[in-house]
Design a protein around this motif. Structure first.
Motif, PDB file in Angstrom:
ATOM      1  N   ARG A 119      -3.092   0.648  -3.793  1.00  0.00           N
ATOM      2  CA  ARG A 119      -2.747  -0.931  -3.161  1.00  0.00           C
ATOM      3  C   ARG A 119      -2.557  -1.903  -4.698  1.00  0.00           C
ATOM      4  O   ARG A 119      -3.468  -1.673  -5.163  1.00  0.00           O
TER       5      ARG A 119
ATOM      6  N   GLY B 261      -0.555 -12.180   5.325  1.00  0.00           N
ATOM      7  CA  GLY B 261      -1.349 -13.070   5.749  1.00  0.00           C
ATOM      8  C   GLY B 261      -2.012 -12.378   6.060  1.00  0.00           C
ATOM      9  O   GLY B 261      -3.204 -11.311   6.433  1.00  0.00           O
ATOM     10  N   ALA B 262      -2.731 -12.855   7.887  1.00  0.00           N
ATOM     11  CA  ALA B 262      -3.279 -11.360   8.667  1.00  0.00           C
ATOM     12  C   ALA B 262      -3.023 -11.116   9.871  1.00  0.00           C
ATOM     13  O   ALA B 262      -3.294 -10.570  10.829  1.00  0.00           O
ATOM     14  N   GLN B 263      -1.403 -10.651   9.041  1.00  0.00           N
ATOM     15  CA  GLN B 263      -1.217  -9.873  10.215  1.00  0.00           C
ATOM     16  C   GLN B 263      -0.720  -8.641  10.083  1.00  0.00           C
ATOM     17  O   GLN B 263      -1.856  -7.939   9.240  1.00  0.00           O
ATOM     18  N   LYS B 264      -0.313  -8.159  10.745  1.00  0.00           N
ATOM     19  CA  LYS B 264      -0.056  -6.176  10.778  1.00  0.00           C
ATOM     20  C   LYS B 264       0.425  -5.748  10.174  1.00  0.00           C
ATOM     21  O   LYS B 264       1.264  -6.493   8.967  1.00  0.00           O
ATOM     22  N   LEU B 265      -0.307  -4.556   9.558  1.00  0.00           N
ATOM     23  CA  LEU B 265       0.337  -3.511   8.511  1.00  0.00           C
ATOM     24  C   LEU B 265       2.333  -2.992   9.321  1.00  0.00           C
ATOM     25  O   LEU B 265       1.683  -3.084  10.483  1.00  0.00           O
TER      26      LEU B 265
ATOM     27  N   PHE C 264       3.836   7.274   2.949  1.00  0.00           N
ATOM     28  CA  PHE C 264       3.970   5.920   4.040  1.00  0.00           C
ATOM     29  C   PHE C 264       3.815   4.390   2.430  1.00  0.00           C
ATOM     30  O   PHE C 264       2.049   4.286   2.296  1.00  0.00           O
TER      31      PHE C 264
ATOM     32  N   TYR D 102      -3.244   2.097  16.262  1.00  0.00           N
ATOM     33  CA  TYR D 102      -1.738   2.501  15.597  1.00  0.00           C
ATOM     34  C   TYR D 102      -1.219   3.541  16.303  1.00  0.00           C
ATOM     35  O   TYR D 102      -2.507   3.776  16.444  1.00  0.00           O
TER      36      TYR D 102
ATOM     37  N   ILE E 118       1.358  -5.656   4.335  1.00  0.00           N
ATOM     38  CA  ILE E 118       1.155  -6.931   4.800  1.00  0.00           C
ATOM     39  C   ILE E 118       0.782  -8.529   4.275  1.00  0.00           C
ATOM     40  O   ILE E 118       0.963  -8.249   3.093  1.00  0.00           O
TER      41      ILE E 118
ATOM     42  N   LEU F 144      -5.593   5.663   2.172  1.00  0.00           N
ATOM     43  CA  LEU F 144      -5.284   5.148   1.302  1.00  0.00           C
ATOM     44  C   LEU F 144      -5.074   5.449  -0.234  1.00  0.00           C
ATOM     45  O   LEU F 144      -5.853   6.311  -0.383  1.00  0.00           O
TER      46      LEU F 144
ATOM     47  N   TYR G  74      -7.350  -1.600   4.628  1.00  0.00           N
ATOM     48  CA  TYR G  74      -7.528  -0.715   6.016  1.00  0.00           C
ATOM     49  C   TYR G  74      -8.446   0.580   5.896  1.00  0.00           C
ATOM     50  O   TYR G  74      -7.987   1.665   5.178  1.00  0.00           O
TER      51      TYR G  74
ATOM     52  N   TYR H   6       0.373   5.046   1.590  1.00  0.00           N
ATOM     53  CA  TYR H   6      -0.404   5.661   2.065  1.00  0.00           C
ATOM     54  C   TYR H   6      -0.110   7.232   2.217  1.00  0.00           C
ATOM     55  O   TYR H   6       1.121   7.740   2.494  1.00  0.00           O
TER      56      TYR H   6
ATOM     57  N   PHE I 194       4.850  -0.556   8.477  1.00  0.00           N
ATOM     58  CA  PHE I 194       4.511   0.552   7.440  1.00  0.00           C
ATOM     59  C   PHE I 194       6.217   1.374   7.531  1.00  0.00           C
ATOM     60  O   PHE I 194       7.075   0.661   8.248  1.00  0.00           O
ATOM     61  N   GLY I 195       7.099   2.193   6.193  1.00  0.00           N
ATOM     62  CA  GLY I 195       7.824   2.598   6.532  1.00  0.00           C
ATOM     63  C   GLY I 195       8.486   3.623   6.634  1.00  0.00           C
ATOM     64  O   GLY I 195       7.166   4.270   7.905  1.00  0.00           O
TER      65      GLY I 195
ATOM     66  N   PHE J  75       0.737  -1.394  -0.226  1.00  0.00           N
ATOM     67  CA  PHE J  75       0.332  -0.186   0.078  1.00  0.00           C
ATOM     68  C   PHE J  75       0.954   0.953  -0.109  1.00  0.00           C
ATOM     69  O   PHE J  75       2.030   1.188   0.615  1.00  0.00           O
TER      70      PHE J  75
END
Lengths: 113, 113
Positions: free
Chosen positions: A50, A97-101, A91, B35, A95, A47, B102, A37, A103-104, A35
Protein backbone atom coordinates in the motif's frame (compact mmCIF):
# COMPACT_ATOMS: atom_id res chain seq x y z
CA UNK A 1 -15.94 9.03 -10.46
CA UNK A 2 -12.63 7.52 -9.63
CA UNK A 3 -11.20 5.12 -12.18
CA UNK A 4 -8.30 2.72 -12.08
CA UNK A 5 -6.78 1.40 -15.29
CA UNK A 6 -4.49 -1.57 -15.72
CA UNK A 7 -3.41 -1.67 -19.34
CA UNK A 8 -1.79 -5.11 -19.30
CA UNK A 9 -4.38 -7.91 -19.23
CA UNK A 10 -1.68 -10.59 -19.13
CA UNK A 11 2.05 -10.83 -18.52
CA UNK A 12 4.44 -13.72 -18.44
CA UNK A 13 8.06 -13.88 -17.24
CA UNK A 14 10.65 -16.48 -16.31
CA UNK A 15 11.31 -17.36 -12.73
CA UNK A 16 13.86 -15.06 -11.05
CA UNK A 17 13.22 -12.23 -13.51
CA UNK A 18 11.90 -8.83 -12.56
CA UNK A 19 8.47 -7.78 -13.76
CA UNK A 20 6.61 -4.47 -13.57
CA UNK A 21 2.83 -4.18 -13.62
CA UNK A 22 1.32 -0.86 -14.64
CA UNK A 23 -1.55 1.06 -13.10
CA UNK A 24 -2.94 4.54 -13.65
CA UNK A 25 -5.77 6.22 -11.83
CA UNK A 26 -7.85 9.32 -11.97
CA UNK A 27 -8.73 11.60 -9.06
CA UNK A 28 -9.01 15.27 -8.23
CA UNK A 29 -8.10 14.73 -4.59
CA UNK A 30 -4.63 15.24 -3.14
CA UNK A 31 -4.83 12.68 -0.36
CA UNK A 32 -5.71 9.07 -1.05
CA UNK A 33 -4.40 5.54 -0.79
CA UNK A 34 -3.28 3.06 -3.39
CA UNK A 35 -2.99 -0.70 -3.10
CA UNK A 36 -1.91 -3.77 -4.97
CA UNK A 37 -3.84 -6.94 -4.24
CA UNK A 38 -2.86 -10.44 -5.32
CA UNK A 39 -5.51 -13.02 -6.19
CA UNK A 40 -4.08 -16.55 -6.58
CA UNK A 41 -6.12 -19.40 -8.08
CA UNK A 42 -7.82 -19.86 -4.69
CA UNK A 43 -9.39 -16.43 -5.46
CA UNK A 44 -8.57 -15.00 -2.04
CA UNK A 45 -7.70 -11.28 -2.09
CA UNK A 46 -4.30 -10.71 -0.47
CA UNK A 47 -2.89 -7.26 0.18
CA UNK A 48 0.58 -7.00 -1.34
CA UNK A 49 1.53 -3.39 -0.73
CA UNK A 50 0.00 0.00 0.00
CA UNK A 51 1.00 3.60 -0.59
CA UNK A 52 -0.29 6.77 1.02
CA UNK A 53 -0.38 9.62 -1.50
CA UNK A 54 1.06 12.13 0.96
CA UNK A 55 4.21 10.05 1.33
CA UNK A 56 6.85 10.73 -1.29
CA UNK A 57 8.85 7.63 -0.52
CA UNK A 58 7.88 4.59 -2.55
CA UNK A 59 6.59 1.67 -0.48
CA UNK A 60 8.58 -1.56 -0.34
CA UNK A 61 7.68 -5.00 1.01
CA UNK A 62 10.49 -7.51 0.54
CA UNK A 63 10.58 -8.36 -3.20
CA UNK A 64 7.66 -6.02 -3.96
CA UNK A 65 8.07 -2.31 -4.52
CA UNK A 66 6.07 0.45 -6.15
CA UNK A 67 6.91 3.38 -8.38
CA UNK A 68 4.45 6.06 -7.33
CA UNK A 69 4.35 9.05 -9.66
CA UNK A 70 1.74 11.37 -8.18
CA UNK A 71 1.79 14.01 -10.91
CA UNK A 72 1.38 11.36 -13.59
CA UNK A 73 -1.20 9.44 -11.47
CA UNK A 74 0.78 6.28 -11.99
CA UNK A 75 1.33 3.45 -9.51
CA UNK A 76 3.31 0.52 -10.88
CA UNK A 77 4.27 -2.64 -9.00
CA UNK A 78 7.71 -4.17 -9.39
CA UNK A 79 8.30 -7.78 -8.42
CA UNK A 80 11.96 -8.68 -8.12
CA UNK A 81 13.37 -12.21 -8.25
CA UNK A 82 9.96 -13.54 -9.26
CA UNK A 83 8.88 -16.89 -7.89
CA UNK A 84 6.41 -19.52 -9.11
CA UNK A 85 4.15 -18.62 -6.18
CA UNK A 86 3.80 -15.10 -7.57
CA UNK A 87 1.58 -16.48 -10.34
CA UNK A 88 -1.78 -14.79 -9.78
CA UNK A 89 -4.11 -12.00 -10.83
CA UNK A 90 -2.90 -8.64 -9.56
CA UNK A 91 -5.35 -5.83 -8.94
CA UNK A 92 -4.48 -2.20 -8.46
CA UNK A 93 -6.95 -0.40 -6.18
CA UNK A 94 -7.61 3.12 -4.97
CA UNK A 95 -9.47 4.76 -2.12
CA UNK A 96 -9.98 8.37 -1.12
CA UNK A 97 -11.60 9.63 2.03
CA UNK A 98 -13.96 7.11 3.58
CA UNK A 99 -15.22 5.93 0.24
CA UNK A 100 -15.19 2.55 -1.37
CA UNK A 101 -12.16 0.74 -2.73
CA UNK A 102 -12.12 0.95 -6.54
CA UNK A 103 -10.33 -1.80 -8.44
CA UNK A 104 -8.69 -1.97 -11.83
CA UNK A 105 -9.44 -4.74 -14.30
CA UNK A 106 -6.51 -6.84 -13.18
CA UNK A 107 -3.34 -8.24 -14.74
CA UNK A 108 -2.87 -11.99 -14.98
CA UNK A 109 0.77 -12.70 -14.18
CA UNK A 110 2.33 -16.06 -14.97
CA UNK A 111 5.78 -16.99 -13.71
CA UNK A 112 7.29 -19.75 -15.84
CA UNK A 113 9.85 -22.23 -14.50
CA UNK B 1 -3.03 -12.66 12.45
CA UNK B 2 -6.73 -11.67 12.65
CA UNK B 3 -8.88 -12.87 9.78
CA UNK B 4 -12.20 -12.08 8.16
CA UNK B 5 -14.16 -15.34 8.03
CA UNK B 6 -16.76 -16.09 5.39
CA UNK B 7 -19.18 -18.99 5.25
CA UNK B 8 -20.02 -21.00 3.28
CA UNK B 9 -17.07 -21.19 0.92
CA UNK B 10 -19.32 -22.41 -1.89
CA UNK B 11 -23.10 -22.31 -2.22
CA UNK B 12 -25.26 -23.61 -5.03
CA UNK B 13 -28.84 -22.39 -5.15
CA UNK B 14 -31.84 -22.57 -7.43
CA UNK B 15 -32.85 -19.43 -9.30
CA UNK B 16 -35.47 -17.54 -7.31
CA UNK B 17 -34.28 -18.84 -3.94
CA UNK B 18 -33.06 -16.65 -1.11
CA UNK B 19 -29.46 -16.93 0.02
CA UNK B 20 -27.63 -15.52 3.01
CA UNK B 21 -23.88 -15.11 2.88
CA UNK B 22 -22.19 -14.79 6.24
CA UNK B 23 -19.11 -12.92 7.36
CA UNK B 24 -17.37 -12.43 10.67
CA UNK B 25 -15.23 -9.28 10.42
CA UNK B 26 -12.20 -8.62 12.56
CA UNK B 27 -13.42 -7.73 16.03
CA UNK B 28 -12.07 -4.17 16.38
CA UNK B 29 -12.95 -3.14 12.83
CA UNK B 30 -15.74 -0.62 12.36
CA UNK B 31 -16.25 -0.51 8.57
CA UNK B 32 -17.67 -3.45 6.69
CA UNK B 33 -18.04 -4.08 2.99
CA UNK B 34 -19.35 -6.52 0.44
CA UNK B 35 -17.77 -6.83 -3.00
CA UNK B 36 -18.44 -9.27 -5.77
CA UNK B 37 -16.41 -10.65 -8.63
CA UNK B 38 -18.04 -12.30 -11.61
CA UNK B 39 -15.68 -14.92 -13.01
CA UNK B 40 -12.95 -13.33 -15.10
CA UNK B 41 -14.00 -9.79 -14.30
CA UNK B 42 -12.89 -7.13 -11.89
CA UNK B 43 -13.93 -6.79 -8.28
CA UNK B 44 -17.02 -4.58 -7.90
CA UNK B 45 -18.23 -2.70 -4.85
CA UNK B 46 -21.67 -3.59 -3.55
CA UNK B 47 -22.17 -1.90 -0.19
CA UNK B 48 -20.43 -0.34 2.79
CA UNK B 49 -21.74 -0.45 6.35
CA UNK B 50 -20.78 1.66 9.32
CA UNK B 51 -22.40 2.40 12.66
CA UNK B 52 -25.18 -0.09 11.98
CA UNK B 53 -26.30 1.44 8.75
CA UNK B 54 -25.47 1.44 5.06
CA UNK B 55 -23.08 4.29 4.27
CA UNK B 56 -22.88 3.73 0.52
CA UNK B 57 -24.24 1.29 -2.05
CA UNK B 58 -23.69 0.74 -5.74
CA UNK B 59 -26.32 0.46 -8.46
CA UNK B 60 -25.83 -3.30 -8.34
CA UNK B 61 -27.17 -3.30 -4.78
CA UNK B 62 -30.86 -3.08 -5.62
CA UNK B 63 -33.95 -4.06 -3.61
CA UNK B 64 -33.03 -7.74 -3.93
CA UNK B 65 -30.01 -7.20 -1.70
CA UNK B 66 -29.86 -6.40 1.99
CA UNK B 67 -27.21 -6.40 4.70
CA UNK B 68 -27.44 -6.89 8.41
CA UNK B 69 -25.25 -7.01 11.47
CA UNK B 70 -27.63 -8.96 13.65
CA UNK B 71 -25.53 -9.68 16.73
CA UNK B 72 -22.48 -7.40 16.79
CA UNK B 73 -20.18 -9.99 15.27
CA UNK B 74 -21.75 -11.37 12.10
CA UNK B 75 -22.28 -9.30 8.95
CA UNK B 76 -24.62 -10.87 6.43
CA UNK B 77 -25.55 -10.28 2.81
CA UNK B 78 -28.98 -11.51 1.74
CA UNK B 79 -30.14 -11.92 -1.82
CA UNK B 80 -33.91 -12.36 -1.78
CA UNK B 81 -34.60 -13.94 -5.14
CA UNK B 82 -31.43 -15.05 -6.86
CA UNK B 83 -30.91 -14.69 -10.59
CA UNK B 84 -28.46 -16.50 -12.82
CA UNK B 85 -26.39 -13.33 -13.12
CA UNK B 86 -25.87 -13.26 -9.35
CA UNK B 87 -23.43 -16.13 -9.80
CA UNK B 88 -20.13 -14.71 -8.60
CA UNK B 89 -17.53 -14.71 -5.87
CA UNK B 90 -18.70 -12.54 -2.98
CA UNK B 91 -16.07 -11.00 -0.74
CA UNK B 92 -16.58 -9.50 2.67
CA UNK B 93 -14.01 -6.99 3.90
CA UNK B 94 -13.48 -4.92 7.01
CA UNK B 95 -11.17 -2.19 8.21
CA UNK B 96 -10.36 -0.15 11.29
CA UNK B 97 -11.22 3.47 11.73
CA UNK B 98 -8.40 5.58 10.27
CA UNK B 99 -6.69 2.60 8.62
CA UNK B 100 -7.41 2.09 4.95
CA UNK B 101 -5.87 -1.34 4.76
CA UNK B 102 -8.88 -3.52 4.04
CA UNK B 103 -8.79 -7.14 5.13
CA UNK B 104 -10.72 -9.42 2.81
CA UNK B 105 -12.30 -12.74 3.62
CA UNK B 106 -11.59 -15.76 1.46
CA UNK B 107 -14.90 -15.34 -0.36
CA UNK B 108 -18.10 -17.28 -0.98
CA UNK B 109 -18.54 -18.72 -4.45
CA UNK B 110 -22.25 -18.45 -5.25
CA UNK B 111 -23.58 -20.51 -8.13
CA UNK B 112 -27.19 -19.95 -9.21
CA UNK B 113 -28.64 -22.73 -11.37
Amino acid sequence: AQTVTQSQPEMSVQEAETVTLSCTYDTSESNYYLFWYKQPPSRQMILVIRQEAYKQQNATENRFSVNFQKAAKSFSLKISDSQLGDTAMYFCAFIEGAQKLVFGQGTRLTINP
Amino acid sequence: EPEVTQTPSHQVTQMGQEVILRCVPISNHLYFYWYRQILGQKVEFLVSFYNNEISEKSEIFDDQFSVERPDGSNFTLKIRSTKLEDSAMYFCASREDGNYGYTFGSGTRLTVV
